[in-house]
Enzyme design. Sequence first.
Site, PDB file in Angstrom:
ATOM      1  N   LYS A  13       0.831  -1.216   0.000  1.00  0.00           N
ATOM      2  CA  LYS A  13       0.000   0.000   0.000  1.00  0.00           C
ATOM      3  C   LYS A  13       0.862   1.262   0.000  1.00  0.00           C
ATOM      4  O   LYS A  13       0.618   2.190  -0.761  1.00  0.00           O
ATOM      5  CB  LYS A  13      -0.929   0.009   1.231  1.00  0.00           C
ATOM      6  CG  LYS A  13      -1.851  -1.198   1.313  1.00  0.00           C
ATOM      7  CD  LYS A  13      -2.796  -1.114   2.501  1.00  0.00           C
ATOM      8  CE  LYS A  13      -2.113  -1.155   3.860  1.00  0.00           C
ATOM      9  NZ  LYS A  13      -1.423  -2.438   4.146  1.00  0.00           N
ATOM     10  N   ARG A  88      -9.772   1.080   8.836  1.00  0.00           N
ATOM     11  CA  ARG A  88      -9.346  -0.273   9.182  1.00  0.00           C
ATOM     12  C   ARG A  88     -10.432  -1.034   9.927  1.00  0.00           C
ATOM     13  O   ARG A  88     -10.234  -2.208  10.251  1.00  0.00           O
ATOM     14  CB  ARG A  88      -8.126  -0.184  10.086  1.00  0.00           C
ATOM     15  CG  ARG A  88      -6.803  -0.612   9.424  1.00  0.00           C
ATOM     16  CD  ARG A  88      -5.742  -0.453  10.471  1.00  0.00           C
ATOM     17  NE  ARG A  88      -4.506  -1.103  10.261  1.00  0.00           N
ATOM     18  CZ  ARG A  88      -3.426  -0.536   9.717  1.00  0.00           C
ATOM     19  NH1 ARG A  88      -3.495   0.657   9.216  1.00  0.00           N
ATOM     20  NH2 ARG A  88      -2.294  -1.207   9.679  1.00  0.00           N
ATOM     21  N   ARG A 127      11.578  -5.743   5.027  1.00  0.00           N
ATOM     22  CA  ARG A 127      11.297  -4.345   4.683  1.00  0.00           C
ATOM     23  C   ARG A 127      12.260  -3.421   5.450  1.00  0.00           C
ATOM     24  O   ARG A 127      12.573  -3.666   6.607  1.00  0.00           O
ATOM     25  CB  ARG A 127       9.863  -3.992   5.082  1.00  0.00           C
ATOM     26  CG  ARG A 127       9.577  -2.494   5.039  1.00  0.00           C
ATOM     27  CD  ARG A 127       8.105  -2.169   5.005  1.00  0.00           C
ATOM     28  NE  ARG A 127       7.383  -2.518   6.225  1.00  0.00           N
ATOM     29  CZ  ARG A 127       6.067  -2.360   6.369  1.00  0.00           C
ATOM     30  NH1 ARG A 127       5.324  -1.879   5.390  1.00  0.00           N
ATOM     31  NH2 ARG A 127       5.474  -2.707   7.499  1.00  0.00           N
ATOM     32  N   ARG A 160      11.299  -1.450  10.941  1.00  0.00           N
ATOM     33  CA  ARG A 160      10.241  -1.008  11.843  1.00  0.00           C
ATOM     34  C   ARG A 160      10.141  -1.953  13.027  1.00  0.00           C
ATOM     35  O   ARG A 160      10.272  -3.168  12.859  1.00  0.00           O
ATOM     36  CB  ARG A 160       8.895  -0.986  11.094  1.00  0.00           C
ATOM     37  CG  ARG A 160       8.637   0.315  10.386  1.00  0.00           C
ATOM     38  CD  ARG A 160       7.435   0.270   9.482  1.00  0.00           C
ATOM     39  NE  ARG A 160       6.220  -0.262  10.088  1.00  0.00           N
ATOM     40  CZ  ARG A 160       5.024  -0.246   9.495  1.00  0.00           C
ATOM     41  NH1 ARG A 160       4.899   0.287   8.284  1.00  0.00           N
ATOM     42  NH2 ARG A 160       3.966  -0.760  10.083  1.00  0.00           N
TER      43      ARG A 160
HETATM   44  P1  ADP Z   1       2.174  -1.865   3.227  1.00  0.00           P
HETATM   45  O1  ADP Z   1       2.199  -0.355   3.166  1.00  0.00           O
HETATM   46  O2  ADP Z   1       0.954  -2.456   2.595  1.00  0.00           O
HETATM   47  O3  ADP Z   1       2.419  -2.396   4.615  1.00  0.00           O
HETATM   48  P2  ADP Z   1       4.733  -1.662   1.819  1.00  0.00           P
HETATM   49  O4  ADP Z   1       4.437  -0.802   0.642  1.00  0.00           O
HETATM   50  O5  ADP Z   1       5.488  -1.057   2.952  1.00  0.00           O
HETATM   51  O6  ADP Z   1       3.390  -2.392   2.338  1.00  0.00           O
HETATM   52  O7  ADP Z   1       5.527  -2.956   1.271  1.00  0.00           O
HETATM   53  C1  ADP Z   1       5.962  -3.974   2.176  1.00  0.00           C
HETATM   54  C2  ADP Z   1       7.339  -4.479   1.716  1.00  0.00           C
HETATM   55  O8  ADP Z   1       7.198  -5.194   0.479  1.00  0.00           O
HETATM   56  C3  ADP Z   1       8.366  -3.376   1.436  1.00  0.00           C
HETATM   57  O9  ADP Z   1       9.626  -3.871   1.796  1.00  0.00           O
HETATM   58  C4  ADP Z   1       8.262  -3.142  -0.077  1.00  0.00           C
HETATM   59  O10 ADP Z   1       9.489  -2.694  -0.641  1.00  0.00           O
HETATM   60  C5  ADP Z   1       7.922  -4.549  -0.569  1.00  0.00           C
HETATM   61  N1  ADP Z   1       6.999  -4.557  -1.712  1.00  0.00           N
HETATM   62  C6  ADP Z   1       5.956  -3.719  -1.983  1.00  0.00           C
HETATM   63  N2  ADP Z   1       5.309  -4.090  -3.095  1.00  0.00           N
HETATM   64  C7  ADP Z   1       5.937  -5.221  -3.546  1.00  0.00           C
HETATM   65  C8  ADP Z   1       5.742  -6.105  -4.669  1.00  0.00           C
HETATM   66  N3  ADP Z   1       4.747  -5.892  -5.553  1.00  0.00           N
HETATM   67  N4  ADP Z   1       6.582  -7.152  -4.795  1.00  0.00           N
HETATM   68  C9  ADP Z   1       7.590  -7.369  -3.888  1.00  0.00           C
HETATM   69  N5  ADP Z   1       7.827  -6.583  -2.825  1.00  0.00           N
HETATM   70  C10 ADP Z   1       7.009  -5.524  -2.656  1.00  0.00           C
HETATM   71  P1  AMP Z   2       0.650   0.666   9.206  1.00  0.00           P
HETATM   72  O1  AMP Z   2       1.821   1.569   8.984  1.00  0.00           O
HETATM   73  O2  AMP Z   2      -0.542   1.025   8.368  1.00  0.00           O
HETATM   74  O3  AMP Z   2       1.028  -0.787   9.106  1.00  0.00           O
HETATM   75  O4  AMP Z   2       0.164   0.926  10.714  1.00  0.00           O
HETATM   76  C1  AMP Z   2       1.022   0.697  11.821  1.00  0.00           C
HETATM   77  C2  AMP Z   2       0.197   0.644  13.110  1.00  0.00           C
HETATM   78  O5  AMP Z   2      -0.448   1.920  13.338  1.00  0.00           O
HETATM   79  C3  AMP Z   2      -0.940  -0.374  13.124  1.00  0.00           C
HETATM   80  O6  AMP Z   2      -0.490  -1.683  13.463  1.00  0.00           O
HETATM   81  C4  AMP Z   2      -1.857   0.226  14.200  1.00  0.00           C
HETATM   82  O7  AMP Z   2      -1.347   0.004  15.501  1.00  0.00           O
HETATM   83  C5  AMP Z   2      -1.739   1.730  13.920  1.00  0.00           C
HETATM   84  N1  AMP Z   2      -2.756   2.182  12.942  1.00  0.00           N
HETATM   85  C6  AMP Z   2      -2.519   2.683  11.702  1.00  0.00           C
HETATM   86  N2  AMP Z   2      -3.663   3.007  11.090  1.00  0.00           N
HETATM   87  C7  AMP Z   2      -4.672   2.694  11.952  1.00  0.00           C
HETATM   88  C8  AMP Z   2      -6.082   2.771  11.899  1.00  0.00           C
HETATM   89  N3  AMP Z   2      -6.730   3.236  10.813  1.00  0.00           N
HETATM   90  N4  AMP Z   2      -6.787   2.357  12.968  1.00  0.00           N
HETATM   91  C9  AMP Z   2      -6.170   1.906  14.072  1.00  0.00           C
HETATM   92  N5  AMP Z   2      -4.838   1.778  14.190  1.00  0.00           N
HETATM   93  C10 AMP Z   2      -4.080   2.178  13.146  1.00  0.00           C
END
Ligand code: ADP
Ligand code: AMP
Length: 221
Positions: A13, A88, A127, A160
Site C-alpha cells: 500500500k 481499518r 522491509r 520497523r
Molecule cells: P504496506 O504499506 O501495505 O504495509 P509496503 O508498501 O510497505 O506495504 O511494502 C511492504 C514491503 O514489500 C516493502 O519492503 C516493499 O518494498 C515490498 N513490496 C511492496 N510491493 C511489492 C511487490 N509488488 N513485490 C515485492 N515486494 C514488494
Molecule cells: P501501518 O503503517 O498502516 O502498518 O500501521 C502501523 C500501526 O499503526 C498499526 O499496526 C496500528 O497500531 C496503527 N494504525 C494505523 N492506522 C490505523 C487505523 N486506521 N486504525 C487503528 N490503528 C491504526
Amino acid sequence: MRLVIMGPPGAGKGTQSALISSKYGIPHVSTGDMFREILKRSDGLANRIRKYVESGELVPDELVVEMVRDRICRPDCEGGFILDGFPRTVAQAEALDRMLESAGKELNAVLYLRVSEEAVVRRLSRRRVCERCGAIYHLDYNPPKRPGVCDRCGGRLIQRDDDREEVIRERLRVYHEQTEPLINYYGEKGLLVEIDGCKEIHQVWEDVQRVLDPIASRGDC
Ligand code: ADP
Ligand code: AMP
C-alpha cells in the site's frame, strides 16, 4: 481523486501510494506514518498510542477518526487524497462516509491489493524504511543503491519495530478480524477494485494506473 488503498500489512500500500501521490498530485495520507511521527515525541498522545502500535493492535477508532478528520480538512486535500491504512474497521469506514457526506464529497475508488500470507511475511520481514523521509525499500525486491542509505534523501534505513515475526502475526490476525470485512463493505457500494498485489512492484503499478487513469481524466473529481 479521493481514494482508499487497502490490503493486509505488507501488501504494498505504501509503495503504490507514493507512486500514486507523485503521478496524480494528491497527498498520501498514511495513518501508520502519522502515528510513527507522533511516537517520536514523548507527550500524552504518544504515550496513549504506543502500546497499540508496538503490539500490532489497532489504536481506538475515535482517536484515529479525529486525526484523519483534521488531516483531510487541510487545503492540500481539497483536490483529493489517497488514504493508506485508514479505514481499518467498519466503524472507521462509516465515520469516513459521514465526513465526506457532510463536505458534499465522495470516494472515487477503493483499491484492494490482494496478496498471499506467505508473500506478506517475506515482504515485511525484509522491509526497510528511511527514518528521515519514510521511503520504503526491500532488501531483495527493492534494495537501496547503497546498503543502509536512502536513495532519496541519504537518511538511515531502519527496520520497523512492528516488523518482527510475532508482531507481524498479530497484525495479520487483527487484519483478518477487523479490516477484511471492509472488502464487502466497499464491494457492496460498488467502489472496490481488486488488484493482484503478488506481481512485481512495476507490474502492480501498471495495473493501478490502468484503473486510475480513466478516473483522473474524467475530471469530475
Ligand atoms: P504496506 O504499506 O501495505 O504495509 P509496503 O508498501 O510497505 O506495504 O511494502 C511492504 C514491503 O514489500 C516493502 O519492503 C516493499 O518494498 C515490498 N513490496 C511492496 N510491493 C511489492 C511487490 N509488488 N513485490 C515485492 N515486494 C514488494
Ligand atoms: P501501518 O503503517 O498502516 O502498518 O500501521 C502501523 C500501526 O499503526 C498499526 O499496526 C496500528 O497500531 C496503527 N494504525 C494505523 N492506522 C490505523 C487505523 N486506521 N486504525 C487503528 N490503528 C491504526
